[in-house]
Design a protein around this motif. Sequence first.
Motif: not given
Length: 196
Positions: A1-25
């Motif tokens: 994966m390119t860094p740009k692709q990775f960041d886009k997908v990782a933002r979505q996946l991690f936000a699904d979990v972490l936003s419930a705990y008060g995290f943002s990016c």
Amino acid sequence: MTPKQFDKVARQLFADVLSAYGFSCEESRFCTFYRQHSDEVFHFVLPDLGICGTWFDVKVFPASPLLDPLFKEQFPDDVGVPTDSFSYLSERGIGLDQEKFNCKTEDNLRRRFESSVRPALEERAIPYLDQFRSIDDIVPVLRNPMFRGIGLHCIGKMEEAIPLLQQQRERLSLSDSDAPAISARLRFIEELLEGH
């Protein structure tokens, strides 16, 4: 994966979990997740793509503006990792074990996230970060000598702090002190050492 692709997908996946705990990016150029516990304590979860783009690791660490004069300028993507290499997320917890999660394709990334990363975030990373509520809580896990010296100074442990800060002053003064980051940290350490 390119860094740009990775960041886009990782933002979505991690936000699904972490936003419930008060995290943002929101303020991140990449996919650095953070939450502010107090004026002096921030928690970070940093998915980090490997060099070949086929795997990633996840760094989990507390940090504090009290430990670094450049914290605000470097927030959130370039904040130093004060726990050094004791920051890797694995199925066993947070520490030296650098678990590499497959992300050769987007499907690999999504599968590996659901099977390994999501449970490790919920069961390991969040409880680990929840224990850091003040600078006093962070100091025992500081591994980076500069951050450790500053942290010890913050909590008044001068006998341990002064030798570390003196070593860091010497190390930084031998570096390219024209670099703004080095000169800012050197000035900060010199201010801490004044009168000692």
